[in-house]
Design a protein around this motif. Sequence first.
Motif, short mmCIF file in Angstrom:
data_model
loop_
_atom_site.label_atom_id
_atom_site.label_comp_id
_atom_site.label_asym_id
_atom_site.label_seq_id
_atom_site.Cartn_x
_atom_site.Cartn_y
_atom_site.Cartn_z
N ILE B 4 -8.39 2.18 -0.39
CA ILE B 4 -6.95 2.31 -0.19
C ILE B 4 -6.45 1.18 0.72
O ILE B 4 -5.45 0.53 0.45
CB ILE B 4 -6.63 3.68 0.44
N TRP B 5 -7.21 0.96 1.79
CA TRP B 5 -6.82 -0.08 2.73
C TRP B 5 -6.83 -1.45 2.05
O TRP B 5 -5.94 -2.28 2.26
CB TRP B 5 -7.76 -0.06 3.93
N GLY B 6 -7.86 -1.66 1.24
CA GLY B 6 -7.97 -2.93 0.52
C GLY B 6 -6.81 -3.12 -0.44
O GLY B 6 -6.23 -4.21 -0.52
N ALA B 7 -6.45 -2.06 -1.18
CA ALA B 7 -5.33 -2.15 -2.12
C ALA B 7 -4.03 -2.41 -1.38
O ALA B 7 -3.19 -3.21 -1.83
CB ALA B 7 -5.23 -0.86 -2.94
N LEU B 8 -3.86 -1.75 -0.23
CA LEU B 8 -2.66 -1.98 0.58
C LEU B 8 -2.61 -3.44 1.06
O LEU B 8 -1.56 -4.08 1.03
CB LEU B 8 -2.69 -1.07 1.81
N ASN B 9 -3.78 -3.92 1.45
CA ASN B 9 -3.90 -5.29 1.92
C ASN B 9 -3.49 -6.28 0.81
O ASN B 9 -2.73 -7.21 1.03
CB ASN B 9 -5.37 -5.51 2.32
N GLU B 10 -4.00 -6.01 -0.41
CA GLU B 10 -3.65 -6.87 -1.55
C GLU B 10 -2.15 -6.84 -1.81
O GLU B 10 -1.52 -7.86 -2.04
CB GLU B 10 -4.35 -6.37 -2.82
N ALA B 11 -1.59 -5.61 -1.77
CA ALA B 11 -0.17 -5.45 -2.06
C ALA B 11 0.66 -6.21 -1.02
O ALA B 11 1.61 -6.91 -1.37
CB ALA B 11 0.20 -3.96 -2.04
N TRP B 12 0.28 -6.08 0.22
CA TRP B 12 1.03 -6.74 1.29
C TRP B 12 0.95 -8.26 1.15
O TRP B 12 1.94 -8.97 1.31
CB TRP B 12 0.52 -6.28 2.65
N GLN B 13 -0.26 -8.77 0.82
CA GLN B 13 -0.44 -10.22 0.63
C GLN B 13 0.48 -10.71 -0.48
O GLN B 13 1.13 -11.75 -0.37
CB GLN B 13 -1.88 -10.51 0.25
N GLU B 14 0.50 -9.93 -1.55
CA GLU B 14 1.31 -10.32 -2.71
C GLU B 14 2.79 -10.38 -2.34
O GLU B 14 3.50 -11.31 -2.71
CB GLU B 14 1.07 -9.30 -3.84
#
Lengths: 241, 404
Positions: B4-14
């Motif tokens: 979940i944290w990783g997906a959030l991280n990806e979303a935020w980067q995007e």
Amino acid sequence: MSLLELGGVTRTVELPDDEPLHILRGVDLRLEVGDHVSIVGRSGSGKSTLLNILGLLDNPTSGTVLFDGVDVRSLSSRRRDLMRGADVGFIFQQFNLLQGRTALENVMLPLLYARGRDFWRRGELALAMLDRVGLAARASSMPEKLSGGEQQRVAIARALVRRPRLILADEPTGALDVETGATVMALLDEVAEDSGAALVTITHDVNVAALARQHYRLDRGVLSPVDVQRVIAVAGAGATL
Amino acid sequence: MSGIWGALNEAWQELRIHRTRVLLSLIGVAVAVAAITATVGLGSIARQAQMEVQEAQSGRPATIVFWASRTDGQAIEADRLREAFMAVAERYSIEYASMDYMMQQQVQLPDGALMVESRAVEPIFGEMHRVQTVEGEWFTEAHAAMLAPAVIINEVLWERLGSPDLRTHPTLELLGGTDRVAVITGVVRAEPWQREMNTGYLYMLADDYRSIVDPAMLANVYPNLEVWVPDDQAQAVQDVVVRDLRAALGENATVDAGRNDWGAWPQDPFLIMQLFVAGVAALVLLLGALGLVNISLVTLRQRIREIGIRRSFGATSGRVFFAVLLESVVGTIAAGAAGVVLAILIVRNDWLLGMMGIGSVDAPAFPVEAAVLGMACAVGTGAVAGLLPALFAMRVKVIDAIRF
């Protein structure tokens, strides 16, 4: 038990006119940890298809693909994705670095799909790997600010950051000049050897192929051993296959 | 957890990388969320403010007003009527019951006599109508025992008297009938219309009023009995009290009852306006969501290679779906938060509150449910708008994507 074993692998696709196109025909290949294998072949010989099957990105039409003794065709798509993330590292001809992200963020990318300590320590691990390829000082640089050689070194760091047991390099020097290509290949060979991973290099450059310890040629879907040194001796260093 | 944290991280980067595009695509969502939140917030505040005014004027739900007169239209003798009213209240143990005389009372001010609106009630009336004093206190039983009548005046009258300190026991001369000097024991806030019209207002105790009023005038006063009972018992109480009053006052009397409290209103007066504005806001939200879907889909076509790269490094199709969905949701959460802040700034604007007849000091706090609704709309829009691009991203073929 071999790391990866292909037995009688074929790959056939149907053309729009319903004619079958046989891309791979009965490919047998066995890879052990620490092997360095090169596969040479002309465009359209099936190199990329073979790479996709080796990297668990595609399934063969027939034959077996055993990874650590497990038949990958029996695995779910999700399990295969996770296995690929943990055990396979890709290096592409066009580097395929993500634009808008720094070199460090690009190297951190595979660790986003890791779990536990590797995930939480991804920044630290990525920086250490960038340092290993001599680019720690360029960690915050964007890909477009890096030279071709530097971009491929970032791509190598990205492929190796999860310590995969299999590294697949598709024309890793294809977008580089001869001198830079040689430097990058030397680095890749050294880093792969240090990590103990098997390295499969797909190329049409015999000089790059010569760096491997086992050499194969893919011709019209048929994989067979080739003596690269003999080819160089006969056709010269600029020969292509 | 790391997933979940990783997906959030990806979303935020995007979102960080494409901030200009994201910002533009989210303006519509932020505006719509602000509109919905402000509408609901203003509606709640206006309703709350109006409820408070209504409760001060007509009592809290359920307040039943009983009135009686002779069949020939003349007023019933005051003491007899009061006795009948209070006997009925006592019979049914109605704790909250007050006589209510509404009349004009002449008072002496430093600059001359003035006729003011007045109301004579029991001490319990204060609780029944949520009467708040800004100075001094509402009537208690102690005030009933005072030798001089106690009065509570509004701010307009108080200011015309020079805003005297209540600790000095200022007095007010009541003219007409038996002239009496009353002690001012409290000051209530002046309603906006009272302040605008410079209208004085005063409360006194019902017993004091009867003792000082000219008997001839009292003969023409039609007092009410007000009772405050639980809403579910209102009709039953009304029926039995009317029945008993009719029995007590005899055939020559007519007795009636009714409710004016807001609980008896047939429908919410703000409902139609709120539904209309919320409908427009929902339309804006829909358009914002469509814009978001459109931009996300166009962008995704440019991101096919990136998705392929992610997949080749171990991202499962589920993870790609989740990350793309989260990009949309994280974006709309940010837009929603901006929209809610904007709505709060709008709703707490003094000018707007003034237009609604609500003083900024009196305005109830911004309703939490409006902010929660705004954020829920934002998250919902993000989820719906992100669904299509996420499905598209999930179906990308890796081997085609990395060659893209």
